[in-house]
Design an enzyme around this catalytic site. Structure first.
Site, short mmCIF file in Angstrom:
data_model
loop_
_atom_site.label_atom_id
_atom_site.label_comp_id
_atom_site.label_asym_id
_atom_site.label_seq_id
_atom_site.Cartn_x
_atom_site.Cartn_y
_atom_site.Cartn_z
N ASP A 84 -4.86 11.20 16.94
CA ASP A 84 -4.69 11.25 18.40
C ASP A 84 -5.95 11.75 19.09
O ASP A 84 -6.04 11.73 20.30
CB ASP A 84 -3.48 12.10 18.78
N CYS A 121 -40.08 -9.17 24.48
CA CYS A 121 -40.10 -8.27 25.64
C CYS A 121 -39.34 -6.99 25.31
O CYS A 121 -39.72 -5.90 25.73
CB CYS A 121 -39.41 -8.91 26.84
N ASP A 166 -7.25 16.00 15.83
CA ASP A 166 -7.91 15.46 14.65
C ASP A 166 -9.39 15.22 14.85
O ASP A 166 -10.01 14.56 14.04
CB ASP A 166 -7.27 14.12 14.27
N CYS A 209 -37.46 -12.62 26.34
CA CYS A 209 -37.02 -12.83 24.96
C CYS A 209 -37.25 -11.60 24.12
O CYS A 209 -37.65 -10.55 24.62
CB CYS A 209 -37.67 -14.06 24.35
N ASP A 246 -3.18 9.45 10.43
CA ASP A 246 -2.48 10.71 10.63
C ASP A 246 -0.99 10.36 10.76
O ASP A 246 -0.66 9.30 11.26
CB ASP A 246 -3.00 11.35 11.91
P1 ADP Z 1 0.54 17.25 11.01
O1 ADP Z 1 -0.46 16.90 9.98
O2 ADP Z 1 1.77 16.44 10.84
O3 ADP Z 1 0.01 17.23 12.39
P2 ADP Z 1 0.40 20.19 10.99
O4 ADP Z 1 -0.80 20.41 10.17
O5 ADP Z 1 0.31 20.49 12.43
O6 ADP Z 1 1.03 18.75 10.72
O7 ADP Z 1 1.56 21.10 10.41
C1 ADP Z 1 1.94 21.03 9.05
C2 ADP Z 1 3.24 21.69 8.78
O8 ADP Z 1 3.16 23.06 9.10
C3 ADP Z 1 4.38 21.16 9.59
O9 ADP Z 1 4.96 20.06 9.00
C4 ADP Z 1 5.32 22.36 9.63
O10 ADP Z 1 6.08 22.41 8.46
C5 ADP Z 1 4.38 23.53 9.65
N1 ADP Z 1 4.15 23.98 11.03
C6 ADP Z 1 3.00 23.90 11.72
N2 ADP Z 1 3.16 24.44 12.94
C7 ADP Z 1 4.44 24.81 13.06
C8 ADP Z 1 5.22 25.42 14.08
N3 ADP Z 1 4.73 25.72 15.28
N4 ADP Z 1 6.50 25.68 13.83
C9 ADP Z 1 7.03 25.39 12.64
N5 ADP Z 1 6.36 24.82 11.63
C10 ADP Z 1 5.08 24.53 11.82
MG MG Z 2 -1.18 16.68 13.97
#
Ligand code: ADP
Ligand code: MG
Length: 771
Positions: free
Chosen positions: A654, A36, A658, A33, A446
């Site tokens: 994901d 313990c 994040d 219990c 997100d």
């Molecule tokens: P989320 O929060 O949707 O994951 P990110 O922080 O990764 O978005 O990116 C924010 C914004 O930055 C995107 O919406 C895009 O406009 C721009 N961006 C980021 N990485 C790229 C890339 N490799 N090519 C073009 N645009 C990008």
């Molecule tokens: Mg993202």
């Protein structure tokens, strides 16, 4: 990987390196219990190098965090065994059968002990009833004979009841007291009193014997223990089910031949053949062949998932109709299934904060009860001078006050709750997370990959000519070619969409020099001798590009929920590539369910405000709860900000990009699908990659905490009412014993009712309607 990095930098900072910590789970047998639990924890904590020791009674597990440089596993086991319990290191994978066998043996032993006690007590019960109704006859005369009663009661007391003496002895030696002390004390008083009366009664002038009290009491308590052991076995069914999912053998290609080997012998890199209807033995990637697999046992998702070359498959899922080969990527302890089992095991052995109260109470409970019992005896004897009555009332107090139900109230519910979760693909790391989930006031979601599918596709490619947006196709190909050339070097989901579109168009992609990825902004580099930029407005502003000519068109696309990426060539705007990511079918239903639970839903994204709002509208998130244009490194800070406002916050992502934001929240909830799960990232992992798991977890948490509250309430009420009744002489010892056994059994059964709880109910139906 983190460990590697830490080691790389260790040379300089050796001194500041924190001491090493290891986590060990011990299987502990023999705890009866809550008292313990406190003893085992105390003795473990006394071992040098032990930082944390936490014991779960229902799971019979101790979790120890210790410094392996100071303490060895043997020391820990020794510490537990010194105070009279058995401890060993459980082996989750290979030891599953041994574990089950040990449990079965224990139940068999309990059953035999109970049977012995019951057979011998039955005649005593008959005699008691006969006596109460003043019946006569030769049989009753025989059964009420003192020496016959003595012969029946003695083996019950010292054979069936021996375990209580042993346990009480160990406890008292460790300067604590538990239920065995109370049971041993209570029954011995009744038994010895009867022996004394039998021997010296006539000369003392007392005749009443109470052999039946001690014998029936022990029988009832043994029955309670047996039922409890049976029910406890059922609370841990989830682990057993998960372990049962593991395939036993695998068909591996060795030297061009297929050989069956035990699954433990499969190595990373082995090629494994999977036939229709078989279980996938280990995690891997499909090499050849097509099929669909049923992942429902891991993810709770009922639709089979199609698999072809390059797709990841998870061990323990069931292959449907095709044959395929896979290359093993994770085996043994590293497979997703093994990780799940570990998480569930740890969760079931963990403690919820709500239990602290019960632990504190039961630590001083037993000594207090012995005090009350002594007082009961003294007062009764002083008031009535009736020795028999005073002793019986004292026995009743000792027996009714057992805090067993109190000790089982929380852990049994946590075990069932986490088990139900695991079966539905809701992987909860521990009692603490399970408890926190019921308090959540806001959930930050997100956007990309969480609310949306995270598989964006290019929808529009628009070139700019002399400040005007035109749609001439041949210039389109330039825009797409330059964009894709840059994005080929990036791993962002947006990048993959752009590259895929260029491939579909059959464009030859030029080389890139001086490539740079700018998180939260975009990408840049030199392509065909030109300085090319692709990204959002922030990127254009920070690079001194006047994006005004693109503004109107970009805004139009964003209003449709698309993400417009701006392209600049040699410092001048050159075009737009728009990408759309579709919202998961289940997101809106999940968000509605969350709001129905009274939880605020907040969307957070690095994407621009207009796109973010358009998506929010589609899923029913109010405009004021959209946080857009948040840079990746700011996300954790935003979560903390919400917590500072006094909200209990969950963060859903994901788990790969994040991780810091997940860690910053009161609970991090990581979404995964099959093989793509970051089980380490969150306090809770949703094995099926959709948001309905979030309201489901909250519901499950509320249901579990509700059960715990009920259990604690009944366990307390029973003791609080029982003790005064017994002290006042209104409860016979036999009745007290029955009540005690009943209360433990009812607490465990109440927790088992939770098994029927379906946290996804209603959410399933909505999804079916969408399909
Ligand atoms: P989320 O929060 O949707 O994951 P990110 O922080 O990764 O978005 O990116 C924010 C914004 O930055 C995107 O919406 C895009 O406009 C721009 N961006 C980021 N990485 C790229 C890339 N490799 N090519 C073009 N645009 C990008
Ligand atoms: Mg993202």
């Amino acid at each position: 990987m983190a460990a590697e990095r830490a080691e790389g930098g260790a040379a300089v900072q050796q001194v500041e390196q924190p001491a090493r910590e290891e986590r060990l789970i011990l299987a502990v047998e023999g705890m009866t219990c809550a008292a313990c639990v406190a003893r085992v924890e105390k003795s473990l904590k006394r071992v040098p190098g032990v930082r944390v020791a936490s014991v779960n009674l229902a799971a019979e597990r101790a979790t120890v965090v210790y410094d392996p440089a100071q303490a060895a596993v043997g020391d820990l086991i020794g510490a537990v065994e010194k105070i009279g319990y058995r401890a060993r290191v459980p082996r989750p994978e290979a030891g599953a059968d041994a574990e089950r066998e040990a449990r079965r043996r224990e139940i068999r032993r309990q059953r035999r002990t109970f049977a012995l006690a019951a057979v011998l007590s039955l005649p005593l019960l008959v005699a008691m009833i006969g006596h109460a109704f003043d019946l006569g006859g030769p049989l009753l005369r025989f059964l009420t004979n003192g020496w016959v009663q003595f012969l029946l009661a003695t083996p019950v007391q010292f054979v069936a009841g021996w375990q209580f003496y042993v346990d009480a002895y160990h406890n008292l030696r460790g300067r604590t007291a538990n239920m065995s002390v109370l049971v041993a004390l209570g029954t011995t008083v009744a038994y010895l009193y009867s022996v004394v009366v039998l021997l010296f009664g006539p000369s003392l002038g007392v005749h009443a014997l109470y052999f039946e009290v001690s014998a029936i009491l022990l029988t009832l308590i043994l029955l309670g223990k047996l039922l409890e052991a049976l029910a406890r076995g059922r609370t841990s069914e989830a682990i057993r089910k998960l372990m049962g999912l593991q395939a036993k053998t695998a068909r591996v290609l060795r030297d061009g031949r297929e050989v069956d080997v035990p699954v433990e012998e499969v190595r990373v890199g082995d090629v494994v053949v999977v036939r229709p209807g078989e279980r996938v033995p280990v995690d891997g990637v499909v090499l050849e062949g097509h099929s669909s697999v049923d992942e429902s046992l891991l993810t709770g998702e009922s639709l089979p998932v199609d698999k072809g070359p390059g797709d990841p498959v998870v061990g323990a899922t069931i292959n449907q109709h095709g044959t395929f080969t896979l290359r093993a990527t994770r085996v043994g302890r590293d497979t997703v299934l093994a990780q799940i089992i570990r998480v569930v095991e740890e969760a079931q052995g963990s403690k919820a904060p709500i239990q602290r109260l019960a632990d504190v109470v039961s630590a001083w409970f037993v000594p207090a009860v012995i005090g009350v019992a002594a007082l009961t005896f003294a007062l009764w004897y002083a008031a009535t001078g009736d020795l028999t009555r005073s002793l019986l009332n004292m026995t009743a107090v000792l027996v009714i006050a057992c805090p067993c139900a109190l000790g089982l109230a929380t852990p049994t519910a946590i075990m069932v709750g986490t088990g139900v979760g695991a079966e539905k693909g809701l992987l909860i790391k521990g009692g603490e997370q399970l408890e926190t989930a019921h308090r959540l006031q806001a959930v930050v979601l997100d956007k990309t990959g969480t609310i949306t599918k995270g598989r964006p596709e290019v929808t529009d490619v628009l070139p700019v000519e002399e400040g005007q947006v035109v749609t001439s196709p041949y210039r389109c190909s330039d825009v797409l070619r330059w964009a894709a050339a840059l994005e080929r070097r990036s791993e962002h989901p947006l990048a993959q969409a752009v590259v895929a579109a260029a491939e579909r168009e059959g464009l030859a992609l030029p080389e890139v020099e001086d490539f740079r990825a700018l998180p939260g902004r975009g990408v840049r580099g030199r392509v065909e001798g030109r300085e090319v930029l692709l990204g959002n407005r922030r990127l254009m502003e920070e690079s001194g590009v006047d994006a005004a000519p693109l503004a109107a068109e970009a805004e139009r696309l964003e209003g449709e929920g698309k993400t417009a990426m701006l392209l600049a060539v040699d410092g001048r705007p050159a075009g737009i590539v728009a990408v759309a990511d579709t919202v998961k079918e289940t997101s809106a239903a999940a968000i509605r369910a969350l709001r129905g639970l009274g939880v605020r839903t907040i969307m957070m994204t690095g994407d621009n405000w207009r796109t973010a709002r358009a998506i929010a509208r589609q899923v029913g998130i109010p405009e004021e709860d959209v946080l857009a244009e948040v840079l990746p490194e700011e996300k954790a800070g935003r979560v903390q900000e919400l917590r500072r406002q006094g909200l209990v916050v969950g963060m859903v992502g994901d788990g790969i990009n994040d991780a810091p934001a997940l860690a910053a929240a009161d609970i991090g909830i990581a979404l995964g699908t099959g093989a793509d799960v970051a089980i380490e990232a969150g306090g809770i992992t949703l094995m099926r990659g959709d948001l309905r798991g979030v309201p489901a977890v909250i519901r499950l948490s509320r249901a579990t905490i509700g059960k715990i509250r009920q259990n604690l309430f009944w366990a307390f009420v029973y003791n609080v009412l029982g003790i005064p009744l017994a002290a006042l002489g209104m409860l016979s010892p036999v009745l007290a014993g029955a009540a005690m056994a009943l209360s433990s059994v009812s607490v465990v059964s109440n927790s088992l009712l939770l098994k029927r709880f379906d946290p996804l109910r209603g959410l399933e139906a909505e999804q079916a309607a969408v399909r």
